[in-house]
Design an enzyme around this catalytic site. Structure first.
Site, PDB file in Angstrom:
ATOM      1  N   LYS A 196      -5.386   4.031  -4.718  1.00  0.00           N
ATOM      2  CA  LYS A 196      -4.397   3.149  -5.103  1.00  0.00           C
ATOM      3  C   LYS A 196      -2.914   2.828  -4.071  1.00  0.00           C
ATOM      4  O   LYS A 196      -2.585   3.612  -3.448  1.00  0.00           O
ATOM      5  CB  LYS A 196      -3.763   3.824  -6.756  1.00  0.00           C
ATOM      6  N   ASP A 251       5.958  -1.447  -7.282  1.00  0.00           N
ATOM      7  CA  ASP A 251       6.377  -0.659  -8.443  1.00  0.00           C
ATOM      8  C   ASP A 251       7.171  -1.189  -9.204  1.00  0.00           C
ATOM      9  O   ASP A 251       8.421  -0.133  -9.488  1.00  0.00           O
ATOM     10  CB  ASP A 251       5.517   0.575  -9.191  1.00  0.00           C
ATOM     11  N   LYS A 285      11.023  -1.902 -14.555  1.00  0.00           N
ATOM     12  CA  LYS A 285      11.413   0.045 -14.784  1.00  0.00           C
ATOM     13  C   LYS A 285      13.225  -0.401 -15.107  1.00  0.00           C
ATOM     14  O   LYS A 285      13.647  -1.659 -14.482  1.00  0.00           O
ATOM     15  CB  LYS A 285      10.958   0.007 -13.710  1.00  0.00           C
ATOM     16  N   ASP A 322       4.244   4.567  -4.521  1.00  0.00           N
ATOM     17  CA  ASP A 322       3.344   3.820  -5.161  1.00  0.00           C
ATOM     18  C   ASP A 322       1.406   3.574  -4.640  1.00  0.00           C
ATOM     19  O   ASP A 322       0.736   3.181  -4.792  1.00  0.00           O
ATOM     20  CB  ASP A 322       3.296   3.370  -6.437  1.00  0.00           C
ATOM     21  N   ASP A 360       3.235  -2.245 -17.434  1.00  0.00           N
ATOM     22  CA  ASP A 360       3.826  -1.219 -15.685  1.00  0.00           C
ATOM     23  C   ASP A 360       3.097  -0.605 -15.838  1.00  0.00           C
ATOM     24  O   ASP A 360       2.791   0.223 -14.950  1.00  0.00           O
ATOM     25  CB  ASP A 360       5.127  -0.295 -16.600  1.00  0.00           C
ATOM     26  N   GLU A 418      -0.298  -0.599 -13.832  1.00  0.00           N
ATOM     27  CA  GLU A 418      -1.010  -1.261 -13.323  1.00  0.00           C
ATOM     28  C   GLU A 418      -1.841  -0.838 -12.372  1.00  0.00           C
ATOM     29  O   GLU A 418      -2.625  -1.254 -11.921  1.00  0.00           O
ATOM     30  CB  GLU A 418      -0.014  -2.335 -12.657  1.00  0.00           C
ATOM     31  N   ARG A 448      -4.392   1.879 -13.224  1.00  0.00           N
ATOM     32  CA  ARG A 448      -5.530   1.921 -13.575  1.00  0.00           C
ATOM     33  C   ARG A 448      -6.373   1.022 -13.713  1.00  0.00           C
ATOM     34  O   ARG A 448      -7.509   0.752 -13.589  1.00  0.00           O
ATOM     35  CB  ARG A 448      -5.557   2.594 -14.552  1.00  0.00           C
TER      36      ARG A 448
HETATM   37  N1  BES Z   1       4.145   4.420 -10.553  1.00  0.00           N
HETATM   38  C1  BES Z   1       4.095   4.575 -11.808  1.00  0.00           C
HETATM   39  C2  BES Z   1       3.680   6.732 -12.055  1.00  0.00           C
HETATM   40  C3  BES Z   1       4.434   6.922 -11.521  1.00  0.00           C
HETATM   41  C4  BES Z   1       6.050   8.205 -12.647  1.00  0.00           C
HETATM   42  C5  BES Z   1       4.769   7.574 -10.225  1.00  0.00           C
HETATM   43  C6  BES Z   1       6.955   8.614 -11.433  1.00  0.00           C
HETATM   44  C7  BES Z   1       5.672   8.448 -10.109  1.00  0.00           C
HETATM   45  C8  BES Z   1       6.970   8.894 -10.538  1.00  0.00           C
HETATM   46  C9  BES Z   1       3.024   3.559 -12.740  1.00  0.00           C
HETATM   47  O1  BES Z   1       2.380   2.433 -12.511  1.00  0.00           O
HETATM   48  C10 BES Z   1       3.740   4.291 -14.108  1.00  0.00           C
HETATM   49  O2  BES Z   1       4.588   3.113 -14.261  1.00  0.00           O
HETATM   50  N2  BES Z   1       3.074   4.692 -15.021  1.00  0.00           N
HETATM   51  C11 BES Z   1       3.989   4.400 -17.089  1.00  0.00           C
HETATM   52  C12 BES Z   1       2.571   3.737 -17.062  1.00  0.00           C
HETATM   53  C13 BES Z   1       2.839   3.696 -18.934  1.00  0.00           C
HETATM   54  C14 BES Z   1       3.399   2.876 -18.821  1.00  0.00           C
HETATM   55  C15 BES Z   1       1.445   4.009 -20.192  1.00  0.00           C
HETATM   56  C16 BES Z   1       4.159   6.091 -16.714  1.00  0.00           C
HETATM   57  O3  BES Z   1       3.502   7.051 -16.722  1.00  0.00           O
HETATM   58  O4  BES Z   1       5.689   5.739 -17.244  1.00  0.00           O
HETATM   59 MN    MN Z   2       2.290   2.205 -10.438  1.00  0.00          MN
HETATM   60 MN    MN Z   3       3.906   1.556 -13.251  1.00  0.00          MN
END
Ligand code: BES
Ligand code: MN
Ligand code: MN
Length: 493
Positions: free
Chosen positions: A257, A262, A269, A280, A339, A341, A343
């Site tokens: 990734k 992000d 966020k 990220d 968010d 994104e 996947r």
């Molecule tokens: N990049 C984040 C995941 C992340 C969170 C990495 C904290 C490192 C520390 C990812 O893109 C994200 O935002 N995931 C969300 C998904 C949700 C919106 C379904 C999450 O994990 O909250």
């Molecule tokens: Mn992310």
């Molecule tokens: Mn995200």
């Protein structure tokens, strides 16, 4: 910028060093190891200190001797004699924290001498030392930059252990990966990531590099990468590194990734959780590092490294909640959270690699879910695989290299329903956040290659991509050594 070099032996490492750091288990000190590898008036004192040390299973203790003539400073790091079964027997974690506390800072020249009770521990131990020597700083005085460090390892008898090409390559590329994670997004744009990756692999034989940039993504069917990244100042892209040695018989896909920032997109966020999202792209950087490690060591098969690079930004061109995207798999995705994104872009890259190159196995690393931290914490990645042997290989390799990982659930029939959509083949975010969220995110990716039956390993590194607020370089060792160690038996159903 700090230099880490592998010295011929302990003596060569210690030559001209102002600071010496010794790292060995308590038992090794008790056997008289120190007096076999070092000479000096301080040795007796240091051995007595090691005898009194009481490292818990969790870490190392260190005694600092200062005010000496030459060397000026000696740090005696005493590692625990054993660790728990989900830790690495190389005690990489204790080594990393001890090396970080030792303050191997410029302008001093330092030597780190490892006393290994098993030569196989060298790769994890060296990588752990590398983690304590960060490269990136924008401080005027460069106070966080380490000085030159020479590293050597010996066995309990004090005989030198040479570092092999895997150990040196992993240590260097993991430090490069940490540098990438630490670099902030005003510098590390998608284009800059690709430029640095090109530089990182420059001059390596049998390697070609390609980028599919901006609107060209649409022509290639990579509409997910395009949608997520199109609102940013610098265009989204798919970076493809192709290593094709003359007698290759199989192909392996290594994907990461590459979200250079992000914000969450329009589903933005909150400020506090946005901070650190410069990291990220940690999975993508680790994939490039693993690729280089394999190439440098003359890996016999073809390796395709793919990094979808985007900035998940906001603006008039941003993709939205409610948009429906057709991904490379031809499956449609109703966006219910911009968010989620990672996947989307990973699924495009996975499908592209699997359908273009017909790999024997693929793996992808990603800082994918905050829930990974709840599942397996700060030090272990969460892994998902459609093959038990592949999963077990990853767990074993994690313990050997110090890039620890722990398996979580693979059960498509339990998780696909979380993505039910009224209008499309699936949504991109789950209905119920209390239903194995990290496994569900993996399932989303898998659903785009499920029809192909490719052995697949998913590595969620949201936590372990970091160590004490800096990039850790996690994933270079795990991914390169898994590819190196893969056998047909590991990939059977
Ligand atoms: N990049 C984040 C995941 C992340 C969170 C990495 C904290 C490192 C520390 C990812 O893109 C994200 O935002 N995931 C969300 C998904 C949700 C919106 C379904 C999450 O994990 O909250
Ligand atoms: Mn992310
Ligand atoms: Mn995200």
């Amino acid at each position: 910028v700090s230099k880490l070099s592998f010295a011929r032996d302990a003596k060569a490492a210690m030559k001209a060093a102002d600071t010496l750091l010794f790292l060995a288990p308590k038992n090794t000190y008790a056997s008289g190891w120190l007096s076999r590898v070092a000479k000096g008036p301080w040795v007796t004192l240091a051995e007595a200190a090691a005898k009194d040390a009481a490292p818990g299973a969790g870490g190392a203790t260190e005694t600092v001797l200062t005010g000496l003539a030459k060397p000026k400073k000696v740090v005696i790091g005493v590692l625990p004699d054993s660790v728990s079964r989900h830790n690495s027997p190389a005690r990489h974690e204790a080594i990393a924290s001890c090396a970080a506390r030792a303050g191997l800072t410029a302008p001093a020249k330092s030597a780190v001498i490892l006393g290994l009770d098993d030569p196989e521990h060298f790769v994890a131990a060296a990588n752990a030392v590398g983690r304590a020597l960060p490269i990136f700083t924008r401080k005027g005085g460069k106070t966080e930059t380490a000085g030159d460090v020479a590293l050597a390892a010996t066995d309990q008898e004090g005989r030198g252990i040479a570092a092999d090409g895997w150990t040196t390559a992993i240590t260097a590329s993991a430090r490069w990966t940490a540098w990438m994670v630490d670099t902030h997004p005003a510098e590390l744009t998608t284009a800059e990531f690709a430029a640095r990756a090109r530089r990182h692999v420059r001059g390596l034989e049998h390697v070609t590099v390609r980028e599919i940039v901006g609107p060209k993504l649409l022509d290639a069917g990579l509409r997910g990468i395009h949608a997520v990244g199109r609102a940013a100042m610098v265009a989204p892209r798919l970076l493809l590194l192709d290593y094709r040695p003359p007698r290759a018989s199989r192909t392996f896909g290594v994907i990461g990734k590459g979200v250079v920032y992000d914000t969450g997109g329009l589903a933005i966020k909150p400020a506090a959780s946005m901070c650190t999202m410069k990291g990220d792209m940690g999975g993508g950087a680790a994939a490039v590092g693993a690729f280089k490690t394999l190439v440098e060591n003359g890996f016999k098969d073809r390796v395709i490294c793919a990094v979808p690079l985007v900035e998940n930004a906001i603006g008039p061109h941003a993709y939205r909640n409610d948009d429906i995207l057709m991904l490379h798999s031809k499956k449609t995705v109703e966006v219910n959270n911009t968010d989620a994104e990672g996947r989307i872009i990973l699924s495009d890259a996975l499908s592209y690699v699997c359908r273009t190159y017909d790999p024997a196995a693929v793996m992808n690393a990603a800082t994918l879910t905050g829930a990974q931290l709840i599942t397996s914490g700060l030090r272990h990645a969460s892994i998902v695989s459609n093959r038990e042997g592949y999963e077990q290989l990853a767990v074993r390799t994690g313990r050997a290299t110090g890039d620890l990982c722990h398996a979580i659930l693979f059960a498509p029939e339990f998780f696909q329903g979380e993505f039910d959509s009224r209008f499309a083949d699936m949504t991109n975010s789950v209905k119920d956040r209390s239903n194995a969220q990290s496994s569900c995110a993996a399932q989303f990716c898998y659903s785009h290659i499920e029809d192909l039956g490719v052995p697949w390993l998913h590595i969620d590194i949201a936590g372990p991509a970091w160590r004490d607020g800096r990039g850790s370089g996690f994933g270079v060792a795990l991914m390169s050594m898994v590819v190196r160690g893969i056998s047909a038996a590991d990939l059977k159903a």
